[in-house]
Design a protein around this motif. Structure first.
Motif, PDB file in Angstrom:
ATOM      1  N   ASN A  25       0.800  -1.227   0.000  1.00 17.19           N
ATOM      2  CA  ASN A  25       0.000   0.000   0.000  1.00 17.19           C
ATOM      3  C   ASN A  25       0.831   1.275   0.000  1.00 17.19           C
ATOM      4  O   ASN A  25       0.404   2.306  -0.505  1.00 17.19           O
ATOM      5  N   GLY A  26       1.986   1.247   0.626  1.00 15.25           N
ATOM      6  CA  GLY A  26       2.823   2.442   0.630  1.00 15.25           C
ATOM      7  C   GLY A  26       2.221   3.591   1.422  1.00 15.25           C
ATOM      8  O   GLY A  26       1.615   3.398   2.465  1.00 15.25           O
ATOM      9  N   ASP A  27       2.395   4.805   0.877  1.00 14.05           N
ATOM     10  CA  ASP A  27       2.003   6.017   1.599  1.00 14.05           C
ATOM     11  C   ASP A  27       0.826   6.726   0.932  1.00 14.05           C
ATOM     12  O   ASP A  27       0.659   6.693  -0.284  1.00 14.05           O
ATOM     13  N   PHE A  28       0.042   7.400   1.778  1.00 10.69           N
ATOM     14  CA  PHE A  28      -1.064   8.230   1.319  1.00 10.69           C
ATOM     15  C   PHE A  28      -1.023   9.563   2.063  1.00 10.69           C
ATOM     16  O   PHE A  28      -0.601   9.633   3.216  1.00 10.69           O
ATOM     17  N   LEU A  29      -1.484  10.605   1.413  1.00 11.65           N
ATOM     18  CA  LEU A  29      -1.639  11.917   2.050  1.00 11.65           C
ATOM     19  C   LEU A  29      -0.364  12.394   2.735  1.00 11.65           C
ATOM     20  O   LEU A  29      -0.356  12.835   3.880  1.00 11.65           O
ATOM     21  N   GLU A  30       0.746  12.322   2.016  1.00 16.47           N
ATOM     22  CA  GLU A  30       2.011  12.811   2.542  1.00 16.47           C
ATOM     23  C   GLU A  30       1.999  14.338   2.642  1.00 16.47           C
ATOM     24  O   GLU A  30       1.234  15.012   1.965  1.00 16.47           O
ATOM     25  N   PHE A  31       2.874  14.868   3.468  1.00 15.46           N
ATOM     26  CA  PHE A  31       2.995  16.322   3.584  1.00 15.46           C
ATOM     27  C   PHE A  31       3.418  16.900   2.245  1.00 15.46           C
ATOM     28  O   PHE A  31       4.443  16.526   1.673  1.00 15.46           O
ATOM     29  N   ASP A  32       2.614  17.817   1.716  1.00 17.50           N
ATOM     30  CA  ASP A  32       2.892  18.465   0.430  1.00 17.50           C
ATOM     31  C   ASP A  32       2.214  19.830   0.477  1.00 17.50           C
ATOM     32  O   ASP A  32       1.026  19.966   0.179  1.00 17.50           O
ATOM     33  N   LEU A  33       2.980  20.843   0.884  1.00 16.40           N
ATOM     34  CA  LEU A  33       2.386  22.154   1.116  1.00 16.40           C
ATOM     35  C   LEU A  33       1.795  22.747  -0.150  1.00 16.40           C
ATOM     36  O   LEU A  33       0.696  23.319  -0.125  1.00 16.40           O
ATOM     37  N   GLU A  34       2.484  22.586  -1.264  1.00 14.57           N
ATOM     38  CA  GLU A  34       1.967  23.149  -2.511  1.00 14.57           C
ATOM     39  C   GLU A  34       0.635  22.510  -2.895  1.00 14.57           C
ATOM     40  O   GLU A  34      -0.324  23.202  -3.260  1.00 14.57           O
ATOM     41  N   ALA A  35       0.568  21.189  -2.785  1.00 13.93           N
ATOM     42  CA  ALA A  35      -0.685  20.499  -3.099  1.00 13.93           C
ATOM     43  C   ALA A  35      -1.779  20.892  -2.115  1.00 13.93           C
ATOM     44  O   ALA A  35      -2.936  21.133  -2.510  1.00 13.93           O
ATOM     45  N   ALA A  36      -1.427  20.993  -0.841  1.00 14.65           N
ATOM     46  CA  ALA A  36      -2.409  21.353   0.179  1.00 14.65           C
ATOM     47  C   ALA A  36      -3.010  22.720  -0.095  1.00 14.65           C
ATOM     48  O   ALA A  36      -4.232  22.910   0.018  1.00 14.65           O
ATOM     49  N   GLN A  37      -2.170  23.671  -0.446  1.00 12.48           N
ATOM     50  CA  GLN A  37      -2.684  25.019  -0.695  1.00 12.48           C
ATOM     51  C   GLN A  37      -3.530  25.073  -1.970  1.00 12.48           C
ATOM     52  O   GLN A  37      -4.481  25.849  -2.059  1.00 12.48           O
ATOM     53  N   GLY A  38      -3.226  24.181  -2.936  1.00 14.44           N
ATOM     54  CA  GLY A  38      -4.070  24.084  -4.121  1.00 14.44           C
ATOM     55  C   GLY A  38      -5.446  23.551  -3.763  1.00 14.44           C
ATOM     56  O   GLY A  38      -6.474  24.068  -4.237  1.00 14.44           O
ATOM     57  N   TYR A  39      -5.481  22.508  -2.921  1.00 16.42           N
ATOM     58  CA  TYR A  39      -6.772  21.972  -2.466  1.00 16.42           C
ATOM     59  C   TYR A  39      -7.532  23.015  -1.644  1.00 16.42           C
ATOM     60  O   TYR A  39      -8.762  23.121  -1.717  1.00 16.42           O
ATOM     61  N   TRP A  40      -6.786  23.820  -0.891  1.00 14.27           N
ATOM     62  CA  TRP A  40      -7.402  24.839  -0.043  1.00 14.27           C
ATOM     63  C   TRP A  40      -8.106  25.897  -0.894  1.00 14.27           C
ATOM     64  O   TRP A  40      -9.252  26.272  -0.607  1.00 14.27           O
ATOM     65  N   GLU A  41      -7.449  26.315  -1.928  1.00 10.58           N
ATOM     66  CA  GLU A  41      -8.075  27.309  -2.803  1.00 10.58           C
ATOM     67  C   GLU A  41      -9.291  26.721  -3.515  1.00 10.58           C
ATOM     68  O   GLU A  41     -10.308  27.396  -3.707  1.00 10.58           O
ATOM     69  N   ALA A  42      -9.193  25.448  -3.897  1.00 14.78           N
ATOM     70  CA  ALA A  42     -10.338  24.797  -4.538  1.00 14.78           C
ATOM     71  C   ALA A  42     -11.509  24.698  -3.572  1.00 14.78           C
ATOM     72  O   ALA A  42     -12.673  24.911  -3.958  1.00 14.78           O
ATOM     73  N   ALA A  43     -11.221  24.386  -2.302  1.00 15.59           N
ATOM     74  CA  ALA A  43     -12.283  24.293  -1.301  1.00 15.59           C
ATOM     75  C   ALA A  43     -12.936  25.643  -1.069  1.00 15.59           C
ATOM     76  O   ALA A  43     -14.165  25.748  -0.941  1.00 15.59           O
ATOM     77  N   LYS A  44     -12.122  26.700  -1.034  1.00 16.92           N
ATOM     78  CA  LYS A  44     -12.686  28.048  -0.859  1.00 16.92           C
ATOM     79  C   LYS A  44     -13.670  28.367  -1.970  1.00 16.92           C
ATOM     80  O   LYS A  44     -14.753  28.921  -1.734  1.00 16.92           O
ATOM     81  N   GLU A  45     -13.300  28.017  -3.171  1.00 16.75           N
ATOM     82  CA  GLU A  45     -14.159  28.315  -4.317  1.00 16.75           C
ATOM     83  C   GLU A  45     -15.425  27.460  -4.296  1.00 16.75           C
ATOM     84  O   GLU A  45     -16.525  27.960  -4.549  1.00 16.75           O
ATOM     85  N   GLU A  46     -15.286  26.173  -3.987  1.00 20.09           N
ATOM     86  CA  GLU A  46     -16.438  25.276  -4.000  1.00 20.09           C
ATOM     87  C   GLU A  46     -17.428  25.589  -2.886  1.00 20.09           C
ATOM     88  O   GLU A  46     -18.646  25.539  -3.091  1.00 20.09           O
ATOM     89  N   ILE A  47     -16.900  25.912  -1.711  1.00 19.54           N
ATOM     90  CA  ILE A  47     -17.784  26.174  -0.567  1.00 19.54           C
ATOM     91  C   ILE A  47     -18.209  27.634  -0.518  1.00 19.54           C
ATOM     92  O   ILE A  47     -19.346  27.947  -0.150  1.00 19.54           O
ATOM     93  N   GLY A  48     -17.304  28.523  -0.928  1.00 21.54           N
ATOM     94  CA  GLY A  48     -17.611  29.945  -0.927  1.00 21.54           C
ATOM     95  C   GLY A  48     -17.230  30.632   0.363  1.00 21.54           C
ATOM     96  O   GLY A  48     -18.079  31.157   1.083  1.00 21.54           O
ATOM     97  N   PHE A  49     -15.946  30.627   0.710  1.00 25.58           N
ATOM     98  CA  PHE A  49     -15.489  31.328   1.907  1.00 25.58           C
ATOM     99  C   PHE A  49     -14.085  31.880   1.673  1.00 25.58           C
ATOM    100  O   PHE A  49     -13.323  31.376   0.839  1.00 25.58           O
ATOM    101  N   ASP A  50     -13.731  32.905   2.426  1.00 25.18           N
ATOM    102  CA  ASP A  50     -12.372  33.431   2.444  1.00 25.18           C
ATOM    103  C   ASP A  50     -11.700  33.127   3.778  1.00 25.18           C
ATOM    104  O   ASP A  50     -10.489  32.905   3.841  1.00 25.18           O
ATOM    105  N   GLU A  51     -12.527  33.155   4.834  1.00 16.90           N
ATOM    106  CA  GLU A  51     -12.018  32.842   6.170  1.00 16.90           C
ATOM    107  C   GLU A  51     -12.979  31.864   6.844  1.00 16.90           C
ATOM    108  O   GLU A  51     -14.188  31.887   6.602  1.00 16.90           O
ATOM    109  N   VAL A  52     -12.420  30.992   7.680  1.00 19.13           N
ATOM    110  CA  VAL A  52     -13.254  30.015   8.367  1.00 19.13           C
ATOM    111  C   VAL A  52     -12.625  29.665   9.712  1.00 19.13           C
ATOM    112  O   VAL A  52     -11.395  29.644   9.845  1.00 19.13           O
TER     113      VAL A  52
END
Length: 582
Positions: free
Chosen positions: A393-420
């Motif tokens: 199985n190896g590894d899943f969800l490793e630390f990846d700041l660039e990927a995390a911030q990309g997902y974060w921006e996508a979540a902001k757009e999908e949910i509709g928030f700037d701060e939470v």
């Protein structure tokens, strides 16, 4: 065990294949073995050069510290490592874990256990010299009564339905866990019976590779019916409301402060119990516990990042790996909480925004491993190839700041928030405070617009909060209850009692059902199905954020013998085999 057909050989091979590692728990800061915790415990000593005679007349008392009160001494209510540890110390079930972590005889004589009907009928022969601390014999009826009491829905056992349903005959019909499903049978219909005082018969719903492990787990401990019923709702609340049949008895229990155990002079194997007693103090501050160790008031103490460097060259410094993984549990229950955690990108952002090695360095400062997985490394191996669970199985969800911030921006757009703002729950010990501070800084820095609302609570309260599902983000962990990877995989089935976070995936549920049912006779396919379930949970759904696999760093006096390893599952230590050799 006398095996009657080829199936039993298969089951034995499967069990031996997984008895390879150790469980969570310890000395100074502890938690759930099969449950949650964040603290570092005192774990082990190298014991070299500790041979010798005890000073004449000096009692052998092991002095340790815990960071929290024992949540419960009632076997059917045990769901954390502390309860499981001390129940194992004062009670004895059919089997217990021996010095090497293998299952050995307890009240039942293991070599005389008879398994028949393709693994569906287990007959245990009980020894005739086991007695309760009031002198009454331990009988097969004590097990029948205890197991029926455990599965009775009116008694509120968390673990009994979780462990018994689908395994022990009729348990599912007595205590159905599905919402809206009513019981169709009564506790006395459970597939357990006592043909005579020294024979216990257990009937299973289907062959279960890990059933033998249940024989050493607290949920399946015996109870003296007359005594328990005489105590009523006071049973196990105080020393005078308990009856013991294990290596030790509890003589004092000052709640939230300390408890005392002494050797049970009526225990059937008392000649092989070396300690005269165990003295346990509740100490929340690690610095205080370390000071007690340095002034010879306790014999073992866990270390964290604030003090481990101070003892880097000490010959009394011990480091022991565990079969315990920790994660951030993200509540996706739409009935209780907001839409944020239900958004996959939101969860992925949190999961990959945490520098796991930095967490270990900041909070523990030891050789714990970053975990990008659910099932710990070194716990179980493939029955055919002997490869570790992690190899495929190896590894899943490793630390990846660039990927995390990309997902974060996508979540902001999908949910509709700037701060939470979301709530974050952790422990109230000084280690718990370090954990809180780290995650607040890490997540608020790496995910712009996120604010953590912090809540540090005692261990017992945190367990209850999680059980009620009243959280958004909580730091949590798990050690195995029995010798099988399903102890981890089974946690996150839809509406499962250990799920607690509203996660649901039909394909995941299907795999778990197969693992616990039709694949019992195909060890390789069963193992691979569990690997696929883990992949779905983490890679496909990012259902939780794995953080680290704990290793304990502690100081242990050189005269403490027999605590070199943690048990592979269940209670952390088998105090029956511990000794003080000064």
């Amino acid at each position: 065990m006398r095996n009657k057909n080829w199936l039993l050989l298969v089951l034995a091979i499967m069990l031996s294949a997984v008895l390879v590692a150790c469980s969570d728990g310890g000395d100074t800061t502890e938690e759930d073995p099969g449950t949650d915790n964040e603290e570092t415990e005192g774990t082990e000593t190298d014991n070299e050069g500790t041979e010798g005679e005890e000073a004449a007349g000096e009692e052998k008392i092991l002095r340790i510290a815990e960071t929290a009160e024992i949540p419960s001494m009632d076997p059917i209510l045990a769901e954390d490592s502390s309860s499981i540890q001390y129940q194992d110390t004062v009670y004895e079930g059919l089997y217990r874990l021996g010095e090497d972590g293998e299952l050995v005889s307890g009240i039942a004589i293991k070599e005389e256990t008879l398994v028949e009907e393709e693994g569906l009928k287990w007959t245990f022969t009980l020894r005739d010299d086991a007695v309760w601390s009031n002198g009454e014999p331990v009988t097969a009826n004590d097990f029948v009564y205890a197991w029926q009491r455990a599965i009775d829905p009116e008694n509120g056992s968390f673990y009994a339905p979780y462990l018994m349903n689908g395994v022990i005959k009729n348990a599912q019909e007595i205590a159905p866990q599905e919402e809206g499903v009513e019981a169709t049978m009564k506790p006395e219909d459970l597939g357990v019976s006592a043909p005579d005082d020294h024979t216990l018969v257990v009937e299973l719903e289907k062959p279960t590779p890990y059933f033998e492990s249940f024989a050493a787990f607290p949920t399946f401990l015996p109870l003296n019916q007359e005594f328990v019923e005489a105590q009523g709702d006071q049973f196990a609340l105080e020393v005078e409301n308990m009856l013991f049949n294990g290596p030790f008895v509890m003589t004092e229990w000052a709640h939230e402060e300390s408890w005392e155990l002494v050797k049970n002079d009526q225990y059937w194997d008392k000649d092989n119990v070396s300690l005269d007693g165990i003295s346990i103090s509740v100490v929340k501050e690690n610095s205080t516990a370390v000071s007690m160790y340095e002034t010879d008031k306790i014999d073992r103490v866990g270390l964290n990042a604030t003090n481990i460097d101070q003892f880097a060259t000490s010959p009394e410094l011990i480091s022991i790996p565990e079969n315990v993984t920790f994660w951030l549990k993200m509540n996706q229950d739409s009935a209780n909480y907001s839409e944020y955690m239900q958004n996959e990108n939101f969860r992925r952002a949190i999961a990959q925004a945490v520098n796991k090695q930095a967490f270990i360095d900041t909070v523990y400062g030891n050789s714990s491993k970053p975990a990008n997985y659910l099932v710990p490394e070194g716990f179980v191996s493939h029955p055919d190839s002997s490869e570790d669970f992690r190899a495929a199985n190896g590894d899943f969800l490793e630390f990846d700041l660039e990927a995390a911030q990309g997902y974060w921006e996508a979540a902001k757009e999908e949910i509709g928030f700037d701060e939470v703002t979301i709530s974050f729950i952790s422990g109230d010990t000084d280690t718990g405070m370090l954990i809180t501070e780290f995650f607040q800084n890490e997540l608020e820095t790496n995910l712009p617009g996120l604010t953590l609302e912090l809540k540090n609570v005692p261990f017992n309260e945190r367990l209850e909060i999680q059980k009620r599902g009243e959280f958004e983000l909580v730091f949590s962990g798990w050690g195995p209850d029995y010798a099988d990877a399903i102890s981890f995989i089974d946690m996150f089935v839809t509406d499962g009692p250990n799920n607690e976070m509203g996660y649901s995936n039909p394909e995941y549920d299907k795999l778990v059902k197969q693992v616990k049912g039709e694949l019992a006779l195909d060890p390789a396919a069963r193992f691979e199905a569990m690997q696929e379930a883990e992949r779905i949970l983490l890679e496909e759904d990012a259902a939780l954020a794995p953080i680290f696999q704990r290793e304990r760093a502690l100081l242990s006096k050189p005269y403490v013998v027999g605590m070199d390893e943690l048990n592979p599952f269940g209670p952390d230590y088998s105090y029956k085999y511990v000794d003080i050799q000064k």
